[in-house]
Design an enzyme around this catalytic site. Structure first.
Site, PDB file in Angstrom:
ATOM      1  N   ASP A 136       0.797  -1.228   0.000  1.00 25.71           N
ATOM      2  CA  ASP A 136       0.000   0.000   0.000  1.00 25.71           C
ATOM      3  C   ASP A 136       0.827   1.274   0.000  1.00 25.71           C
ATOM      4  OD1 ASP A 136      -2.556  -1.108  -0.178  1.00 25.71           O
ATOM      5  OD2 ASP A 136      -2.500  -1.663   1.931  1.00 25.71           O
ATOM      6  N   ASP A 204      -6.545  -5.198  -5.134  1.00 29.71           N
ATOM      7  CA  ASP A 204      -6.281  -3.812  -4.738  1.00 29.71           C
ATOM      8  C   ASP A 204      -4.864  -3.374  -5.134  1.00 29.71           C
ATOM      9  OD1 ASP A 204      -7.871  -5.497  -3.134  1.00 29.71           O
ATOM     10  OD2 ASP A 204      -8.020  -4.044  -1.525  1.00 29.71           O
TER      11      ASP A 204
HETATM   12  N1  GLY Z   1      -7.397  -1.947   0.018  1.00 32.77           N
HETATM   13  C1  GLY Z   1      -8.217  -2.353   1.066  1.00 32.77           C
HETATM   14  C2  GLY Z   1      -9.662  -2.123   0.821  1.00 32.77           C
HETATM   15  O1  GLY Z   1     -10.078  -1.795  -0.260  1.00 32.77           O
HETATM   16  O2  GLY Z   1     -10.410  -2.283   1.745  1.00 32.77           O
END
Ligand code: GLY
Length: 423
Positions: A136, A204
């Protein structure tokens, strides 16, 4: 007969007079931007009141954490529950979104006060470079430091806090940290550092590739996107949430973590995939360093997914948290889908001459800007949108505001105005 015609004409005129006039998108976005001016400043005041050791400071840049200052106590807004602003430290995946919202406000208003607020909330994230991070870091740095570069440059702002070179150094180091997570034998970037999986990769992760495409190793990003394209997608164009890989790249399993079921379509997962592949295609359309064949591949993936999503959205456009469910809406998924559809349309307008993608984005944005979703000033912890879902299976953040919903909502509204040339 003439009398009948006259009556019909009169009826039509009076019906017309009674039909409510639809708000223009210019008016709608100005209304949201004005609210955002108030809410973002209000949120800063709530944060400062909670910040350890910050009581009574003047909110100026100088007292803030930064590259040479500890940022471990810095608080980032995450959600609002009960009557409490829930925060995280800089390590949580959402830490870049509030700085990103503030940079968007600077871009929209040109106000020095927003520049300073954005700098103040961006600097502490430099502390990520000294920490163990996960995939992230792409979200975290692209929404904060990369927006700083972008908007300081477009507004010709003096670089009196950090120079362009210093910010570039932060983004480059962040991209190196992300690239170090790449496992060449598997052709994939590991997402999480925790859990019982061998190499967990969530959809993600596509969003984090922008950091590599802009400031790091583009080839690593391309390999990740191609491996994900092969293994994450179902025949109908939708995506699984998580794929677990063996060290050699063999798929060990496919499942959900935040969706309803392994074989259902978690709404935000579809949103990340749509936006992520549209973003990769845009990057590959760069006339100097892009690859047109990859741009086509990535656009195809995003278009196929958009074609699946559009007829399955509820009438008002905002999806339920999982496409198999009909209880909670997820405004965050709606905002990301709207932003992704607009990006995708811009990549290849000839593919959608009737602008169906743009119309779908408009439908979502109109609903999000309605009283059902849009907060009243000085409520909702300073967030703009209500009714998002973080993680229903994890019993966390159900029907609440979420910082990333606001970020992509503003981005989508700005992109909409750009597409419709209504600035
Ligand atoms: N990237 C984590 C979510 O979308 O909750």
């Amino acid at each position: 007969m003439r009398r009948l015609l006259l009556l019909a004409a009169l009826a039509a005129v009076s019906c017309g007079a009674r039909a409510p006039k639809e708000e223009t998108m210019v008016h709608l976005s100005n209304r949201v931007f004005a609210l955002a001016e108030e809410q973002t400043v209000y949120m800063d005041s709530l944060l400062m009141a909670k910040m350890p050791g910050q009581a009574g400071h003047d909110g100026g840049v100088n007292v803030m954490a930064g590259p040479d200052r500890p940022s471990r106590d810095w608080l980032c807004p995450r959600t609002f529950q009960g009557d409490t602003l829930v925060t995280s430290d800089i390590g949580w995946w959402t830490s870049g979104f509030y700085p990103g919202v503030l940079w968007q406000m600077y871009s929209l208003t040109g106000k020095e006060s927003f520049h300073d607020l954005a700098v103040k909330h961006t600097l502490p994230l430099a502390g990520l470079l000294d920490r163990e991070t996960d995939h992230d870091i792409g979200f975290q740095l692209m929404c904060s430091f990369a927006q700083w570069v972008r908007y300081a440059y477009s507004h010709k702002h003096e670089m009196n806090v950090l120079s362009y070179d210093e910010i570039d150094g932060i983004l480059t180091k962040g991209a190196e940290k992300l690239a170090a997570r790449f496992i060449p034998e598997a052709g994939i970037i590991r997402s999480w550092n925790w859990g019982a999986w061998n190499i967990p990769v969530i959809i993600d992760n596509m969003m984090n590739l922008e950091l590599l495409m802009e400031y790091g190793d583009r080839e690593v990003a391309e390999k990740h996107a191609l491996t994900t394209a092969r293994n994450h997608f179902r025949d109908d164009g939708t995506t699984f949430h998580l794929v677990d890989y063996a060290d050699d790249g063999t798929v060990l399993g496919r499942q959900t973590v935040q969706g309803y079921a392994d074989d259902s379509a978690w709404a935000r997962g579809q949103a990340w995939a749509l936006y992520g592949y549209a973003m990769m295609a845009r990057e590959e359309q760069d006339p100097e360093i892009g690859h047109p064949d990859l741009a086509r591949t990535f656009n195809d993936i995003a278009f196929k997914l958009a074609e699946w999503i559009l007829p399955r959205l509820p009438e008002d456009g905002v999806p339920y948290w999982d496409f198999s469910q009909s209880d909670y809406r997820d405004a965050s998924a709606g905002a990301i889908i709207a932003a992704g559809l607009l990006d995708l349309w811009r990549n290849d307008p000839d593919r959608d001459p009737e602008k169906k993608l743009v119309a779908a984005a408009e439908r979502i944005l109109r609903t999000l800007a309605s009283p059902e979703y849009l907060a009243e000033p000085r409520t909702n912890g300073g967030f703009l949108l209500k009714h998002s879902v973080g993680n229903i299976p994890g019993h966390s953040e159900v029907d609440v505001p979420l910082t990333y919903a606001d970020y992509y909502f503003l981005e989508a509204l700005r992109n909409y105005r750009w597409i419709e040339k209504t600035e």
